[in-house]
Design a protein around this motif. Sequence first.
Motif, PDB file in Angstrom:
ATOM      1  N   TYR A   1       0.824  -1.217   0.000  1.00  0.00           N
ATOM      2  CA  TYR A   1       0.000   0.000   0.000  1.00  0.00           C
ATOM      3  C   TYR A   1       0.857   1.265   0.000  1.00  0.00           C
ATOM      4  O   TYR A   1       0.436   2.287  -0.542  1.00  0.00           O
ATOM      5  N   ASP A   2       2.056   1.197   0.588  1.00  0.00           N
ATOM      6  CA  ASP A   2       2.960   2.351   0.514  1.00  0.00           C
ATOM      7  C   ASP A   2       3.305   2.654  -0.944  1.00  0.00           C
ATOM      8  O   ASP A   2       3.327   3.816  -1.366  1.00  0.00           O
ATOM      9  N   SER A   3       3.562   1.605  -1.710  1.00  0.00           N
ATOM     10  CA  SER A   3       3.899   1.793  -3.127  1.00  0.00           C
ATOM     11  C   SER A   3       2.702   2.314  -3.910  1.00  0.00           C
ATOM     12  O   SER A   3       2.850   3.182  -4.781  1.00  0.00           O
ATOM     13  N   LEU A   4       1.507   1.813  -3.604  1.00  0.00           N
ATOM     14  CA  LEU A   4       0.312   2.292  -4.293  1.00  0.00           C
ATOM     15  C   LEU A   4       0.056   3.755  -3.961  1.00  0.00           C
ATOM     16  O   LEU A   4      -0.352   4.537  -4.835  1.00  0.00           O
ATOM     17  N   SER A   5       0.314   4.142  -2.734  1.00  0.00           N
ATOM     18  CA  SER A   5       0.185   5.558  -2.362  1.00  0.00           C
ATOM     19  C   SER A   5       1.184   6.413  -3.137  1.00  0.00           C
ATOM     20  O   SER A   5       0.857   7.526  -3.576  1.00  0.00           O
ATOM     21  N   ALA A   6       2.403   5.886  -3.336  1.00  0.00           N
ATOM     22  CA  ALA A   6       3.411   6.617  -4.114  1.00  0.00           C
ATOM     23  C   ALA A   6       2.989   6.741  -5.573  1.00  0.00           C
ATOM     24  O   ALA A   6       3.222   7.779  -6.212  1.00  0.00           O
ATOM     25  N   VAL A   7       2.354   5.716  -6.122  1.00  0.00           N
ATOM     26  CA  VAL A   7       1.844   5.770  -7.493  1.00  0.00           C
ATOM     27  C   VAL A   7       0.790   6.854  -7.617  1.00  0.00           C
ATOM     28  O   VAL A   7       0.777   7.640  -8.580  1.00  0.00           O
ATOM     29  N   ASN A   8      -0.111   6.928  -6.654  1.00  0.00           N
ATOM     30  CA  ASN A   8      -1.126   7.982  -6.670  1.00  0.00           C
ATOM     31  C   ASN A   8      -0.500   9.366  -6.601  1.00  0.00           C
ATOM     32  O   ASN A   8      -0.918  10.288  -7.320  1.00  0.00           O
ATOM     33  N   LEU A   9       0.513   9.509  -5.753  1.00  0.00           N
ATOM     34  CA  LEU A   9       1.183  10.802  -5.636  1.00  0.00           C
ATOM     35  C   LEU A   9       1.858  11.176  -6.959  1.00  0.00           C
ATOM     36  O   LEU A   9       1.832  12.354  -7.367  1.00  0.00           O
TER      37      LEU A   9
ATOM     38  N   ALA B   1      13.141  20.248  -9.276  1.00  0.00           N
ATOM     39  CA  ALA B   1      14.138  19.434  -9.969  1.00  0.00           C
ATOM     40  C   ALA B   1      15.057  18.711  -8.992  1.00  0.00           C
ATOM     41  O   ALA B   1      15.579  17.637  -9.316  1.00  0.00           O
ATOM     42  N   ASP B   2      15.255  19.250  -7.783  1.00  0.00           N
ATOM     43  CA  ASP B   2      16.098  18.569  -6.800  1.00  0.00           C
ATOM     44  C   ASP B   2      15.336  17.495  -6.028  1.00  0.00           C
ATOM     45  O   ASP B   2      15.919  16.703  -5.307  1.00  0.00           O
ATOM     46  N   MET B   3      14.020  17.459  -6.178  1.00  0.00           N
ATOM     47  CA  MET B   3      13.146  16.467  -5.561  1.00  0.00           C
ATOM     48  C   MET B   3      13.344  16.370  -4.052  1.00  0.00           C
ATOM     49  O   MET B   3      13.014  15.346  -3.427  1.00  0.00           O
ATOM     50  N   ALA B   4      13.857  17.425  -3.439  1.00  0.00           N
ATOM     51  CA  ALA B   4      14.147  17.376  -2.008  1.00  0.00           C
ATOM     52  C   ALA B   4      12.884  17.153  -1.188  1.00  0.00           C
ATOM     53  O   ALA B   4      12.841  16.290  -0.296  1.00  0.00           O
ATOM     54  N   GLN B   5      11.826  17.921  -1.484  1.00  0.00           N
ATOM     55  CA  GLN B   5      10.594  17.784  -0.721  1.00  0.00           C
ATOM     56  C   GLN B   5       9.934  16.437  -0.974  1.00  0.00           C
ATOM     57  O   GLN B   5       9.458  15.789  -0.037  1.00  0.00           O
TER      58      GLN B   5
ATOM     59  N   LEU C   1       8.137  11.038   0.561  1.00  0.00           N
ATOM     60  CA  LEU C   1       8.090   9.598   0.312  1.00  0.00           C
ATOM     61  C   LEU C   1       8.689   8.811   1.467  1.00  0.00           C
ATOM     62  O   LEU C   1       8.199   7.726   1.815  1.00  0.00           O
ATOM     63  N   LYS C   2       9.729   9.340   2.060  1.00  0.00           N
ATOM     64  CA  LYS C   2      10.328   8.663   3.211  1.00  0.00           C
ATOM     65  C   LYS C   2       9.358   8.624   4.385  1.00  0.00           C
ATOM     66  O   LYS C   2       9.223   7.600   5.070  1.00  0.00           O
ATOM     67  N   GLU C   3       8.644   9.739   4.601  1.00  0.00           N
ATOM     68  CA  GLU C   3       7.709   9.802   5.726  1.00  0.00           C
ATOM     69  C   GLU C   3       6.496   8.909   5.510  1.00  0.00           C
ATOM     70  O   GLU C   3       5.942   8.363   6.473  1.00  0.00           O
ATOM     71  N   MET C   4       6.051   8.749   4.271  1.00  0.00           N
ATOM     72  CA  MET C   4       4.853   7.964   4.009  1.00  0.00           C
ATOM     73  C   MET C   4       5.137   6.469   3.876  1.00  0.00           C
ATOM     74  O   MET C   4       4.215   5.653   3.811  1.00  0.00           O
ATOM     75  N   THR C   5       6.405   6.095   3.857  1.00  0.00           N
ATOM     76  CA  THR C   5       6.763   4.680   3.778  1.00  0.00           C
ATOM     77  C   THR C   5       6.801   4.102   5.188  1.00  0.00           C
ATOM     78  O   THR C   5       7.734   4.362   5.954  1.00  0.00           O
ATOM     79  N   LYS C   6       5.804   3.320   5.510  1.00  0.00           N
ATOM     80  CA  LYS C   6       5.653   2.790   6.864  1.00  0.00           C
ATOM     81  C   LYS C   6       6.089   1.335   6.977  1.00  0.00           C
ATOM     82  O   LYS C   6       6.813   0.965   7.895  1.00  0.00           O
ATOM     83  N   SER C   7       5.631   0.510   6.046  1.00  0.00           N
ATOM     84  CA  SER C   7       5.894  -0.929   6.172  1.00  0.00           C
ATOM     85  C   SER C   7       6.973  -1.433   5.226  1.00  0.00           C
ATOM     86  O   SER C   7       7.674  -2.398   5.554  1.00  0.00           O
ATOM     87  N   GLU C   8       7.138  -0.816   4.060  1.00  0.00           N
ATOM     88  CA  GLU C   8       8.078  -1.320   3.055  1.00  0.00           C
ATOM     89  C   GLU C   8       9.477  -0.748   3.272  1.00  0.00           C
ATOM     90  O   GLU C   8      10.065  -0.099   2.400  1.00  0.00           O
TER      91      GLU C   8
END
Length: 644
Positions: free
Chosen positions: A432-440, A456-460, A465-472
């Motif tokens: 589900y973490d990956s599916l949430s990333a796909v939606n984002l 372009a630096d993708m910092a935010q 993505l790090k904060e929303m990754t809980k289980s994977e």
Amino acid sequence: METFKTGQTIRSGDAADYMIQPAIWPERGISTETRPYFKMSGPVGTSLSKGGFTFARGGVVLIDGYFNLFNLGKWRKLCGPDPIGLWLKGNGQFQLTVWLAVPDCSYQRLFDECVILDREMSLSLEGTQIQGAGILYFELTALSEGHIEDFGWSTTTAPRQYPDLVLSVTTFKREEAVTSTVNRFREFRANSSLRDHLRMLVIDNGRSVSIDSDAGVTVVSNVNLGGAGGFSRGLIEARKTKATHCLFMDDDASVHMHAITRTWMFLAYARDPRTTVAGAMFNSDHRWKLWENGAVFDRGCKPLYFGCDLREREDVFKMEFETTAPAPPGFYGGWWFFVFPVDRVRHMPFPFFVRGDDVSFSLVNDLRIVTLPGVASVQESFVDKASPQTWYLDMRSHLVHHLSLPQKSITWGKLQRMFFDFYLRTVLRYHYDSLSAVNLAIEDVMRGPQFFAENADMAQRRKDLKEMTKSEVWMPVDFPPRFRHGEASRPLRALLLMTLNGHLLPFSNFFGSNLVLKAWAREDFRQVYGAKRITYVNGSCNAVYTVQRSRRRFWSESLRLVRNSLRLRREYRRLQDEWQDGYPKLTSDEFWRLKLSLADEGRGRAPNILIEPMPPADQSMSPGSSPISTPGKTLLSSSLRSNP
């Protein structure tokens, strides 16, 4: 000089030969497998540190492997009817047999004679004019004690042009890897007859490399805008040096250095100025198995010749025969090894940060991309690298390609097939973490090109993505749990697929098995059907993560995907227009010069760059034009001969 009845000619080693394909030997750090290079039988040995063969009488070496065969059909098609020869260096008496393999026909012996080798020998292979695919390989049988120090394929025709090649290596805080690469390159360049035509740029995105610049290597401090920013900087710097060609490659340079020689020589004889060389890639876990030899993009990245066993001659020959034909639509090359003519670039890399920039670069620039035997890079397995961040990067780049590139324009309905593929590959295995990333990723693409310019630096996003990754999240372990596999019967799998692996069944969170699987099983849905909880173990068996069925997260992310898909349908035409107008702005030389400069100075928003609008999607390309825009030959004194 001695002429045999077969029409081939043997000359002494002081003849004027140009080494167009030097031998490649097994090498520590690249591959110590032998069969992809050659096959030995009987009393014969080789040296891993020095290469070469030492024979007793009766020893046999067959040079038919991926790294050392000669693709005559590809050379004839792209470089012309130059005479081709075999060069040997060593001593002893041998039965030498040279074969020509063509598809769907008996293989021909072009030469089969006893030869006495004293230092060097060049064998001219006359009568090798062929139409279509063809491969040269040879066999040596020792008739006495002997030694082969080196070999290669050569021609007596001088190069048509002398490319000036700059290697652009982008690195970020991998000091040990890039230092090793620089040292290997410096040693190679110092001993190469091509030294005056080879230079390396190290683009230091982490500003942490302690390497002194010299005549062959220049270190450039750069802001971290990912691989896209690093390679864009490398291309800008290469243009400053008046380089004719640029090689994008990884900072660990897990490639045989003579692959660079082969590439340079191929470009030196190529008749089409668009000629571009894409390196293959094989897996570090199985260094006899290809991951890809080029790839095709069509609603996803589809590697070509995935799993090809480089130990099997027939598999390798089949691949080489097929790659002699024109590349399929949507063909692209990865940036672990990608050499292209600088003057054919009309569009710089798109600011994806990482992932997808190599795909669009190949598609939008008018390049004739080819692969060459033996030009390959070894990479760590992509299996363990899969994460919500990679799913985010893949979805957004795929969607951008289809929205921005007219030749990849598809209907909204066809785009849903891509969405559905991403959806099944995440939801069936409870990612589900990956599916949430796909939606984002979909939501970010619908924000338009300016979002990418400003991020372009993708910092935010990296932080998000790090904060929303809980289980994977891989967690280190000393001893991984015992593997527990489960594969449901075919009828049960069909039932579970209809319920999306139990998500549509009430109370499904409370039933199912607990599995422990290797990470590669994430792509094998047969092993996860009916599971309630799955623990994945990485390839090194020193880290794990666990996912489990959650109907709450399933419904939350599934409905979010439906909303995103419907919104995309409503705004599809507007988004296509916006992206097709914005893509050239974000891939212009001006954008990258300003972006890199502004980023260095810490100043805010990326500039808006106005250029002409995109041409219609059905506009045909003319030679030399870019797919999304309408738009000398240098003689030097060095000989580049096989005999210094």
